[in-house]
Design an enzyme around this catalytic site. Sequence first.
Site, PDB file in Angstrom:
ATOM      1  N   THR A   1       0.807  -1.221   0.000  1.00  0.00           N
ATOM      2  CA  THR A   1       0.000   0.000   0.000  1.00  0.00           C
ATOM      3  C   THR A   1       0.843   1.277   0.000  1.00  0.00           C
ATOM      4  OG1 THR A   1      -0.122  -0.013   2.417  1.00  0.00           O
ATOM      5  CG2 THR A   1      -1.905  -1.115   1.206  1.00  0.00           C
ATOM      6  N   LYS A   2       2.154   1.157  -0.114  1.00  0.00           N
ATOM      7  CA  LYS A   2       3.002   2.336  -0.004  1.00  0.00           C
ATOM      8  C   LYS A   2       3.054   3.114  -1.318  1.00  0.00           C
ATOM      9  CE  LYS A   2       3.492   1.565   4.210  1.00  0.00           C
ATOM     10  NZ  LYS A   2       4.507   0.817   4.869  1.00  0.00           N
TER      11      LYS A   2
END
Length: 376
Positions: free
Chosen positions: A180-181
Site C-alpha cells: 500500500t506504499k
Amino acid sequence: MKVEFYRHNIGQEEIEAITETLQSVFLTTGPKTRQFEADFAAYLGAEHCLGTTSCTISLFLALQALGIGPGDEVIVPAMTFIATANAVEHCGATPVFVDSEPLTGNMDAALVEVAITENTKAIIPVHLYGQMADMKAIAAIANRHGLDVIEDCAHCVEGQRDGYKPGELSTAACFSFYATKNITCGEGGAIVTNDSDLADKMTALRLHGMSKSAADRYTAKYQHWDMPVLGWKANMFDIQAALLIHQLKIIEDRLQRKEHICSRYESAFSEAGVEFPAVLDNTKHARHLFTVWAPLGKRDDMLSMLQEREIGVAVNFRAIHLLDFYKQKYGCQPGMLPVAERIGDRTLTIPMYARMTDDQIEYVIKSVIEINNELK
C-alpha cells in the site's frame, strides 16, 4: 458505489521491467537492485542506500549495526505501527514510548528529552501518515546527549520538513515498499545513510554476514567469501527492484494527484466539522494515508457504517503500548500517554490513492460527513 481501500499503480512499464528481469541472468540481488539503490539515494540526496526485504528488517539491521542490544533503551512513539517497537525488542533492547503531538499524531519532540536515561542509545521518530516529525528538534536533542537517530520512514519518501528530507538529520533512515506504499514491490524496504562505515556493516548484516554477494562472486573471476560477522537474510532482489525503478521516476507526479484528493478531503471535512490531523505549514506531506478522527467512543461504529456503504477502511493505529504484549511485559496502563491513546481510540483511515475517480472521492466525502453527523 464500491470504493476499495487501496489500489496499486503497477502499470505496463513495471510489467515490462519484470519481464526483462525474468529473462535476464539475475533474479537475486544484482544490477537492478544496484540501479534502484543508486536512484533512491540520489532522490533523497543520501550517500548510501541498501535495498532490503522490509522496513522492519531495515530498522533491525540499523539497530544491530549500531551495537544496540540488551540493557539499552530506544525511544519510540506510541502512535505507530508495531514494527517500530518490535525491531527494538528483537535486538533485546527496551522500547521507551513517548506521547504524540495533539495536532499531527507524530512523536512530540518536547517530550523526548524527558524520556532519556543513562541507558538510552537511540531515538526512532516515525513520520506518521507521510508528515515528517520535528527532525530539527529531535536531532538537536540527540546531538546534546550523544544519541543515534534512526528515522522510520515507512510512510514517507517524498516528505520534507523545515527544508530537510528523510535521512538528512539522522544516522540512518528506513523505508517500506509494502503493497500500500507510495512506491511498492509488494514487500520490500531500504536504508539510507551518510555514514560509510555504518553502510558497510549493514551491507554485511543483510546477507548472512558474508563478505561478498552473489553478484560479487559470479560476475567476475570467482572470489572466495568469508563471514566476518553473524548476519541475516534480508537483501532486496532484482525482481523487487525492477518494480520500483519506474515508480520512483514518477513519484512526484503521483503525489500531485494524491495532494489533490487530500486537499478536497480537507476542504470538505473542515467545513463539515469532521476532525483530522493537521498538515503543518513548513512541511511537504508525502500523503501516504488520510485519517479522520471519529466522535469519541464511536470509531468502531463509524468503521462499520462506512463498510456498509462499501467503502474500504482501516485503523492506523491503536496506541501500541496498550497492546497485550507491551501491557504484559512493561505494565503499561491506560492514561500513561493520553494523546496517543485518544488518537488511537478515534482514528480511522479512508481511501486515498492516485487511481481514485472524482466520483469515488465525492462519495467518500459525502459518506464520512453524513455518518459523522449521525454519530455526534
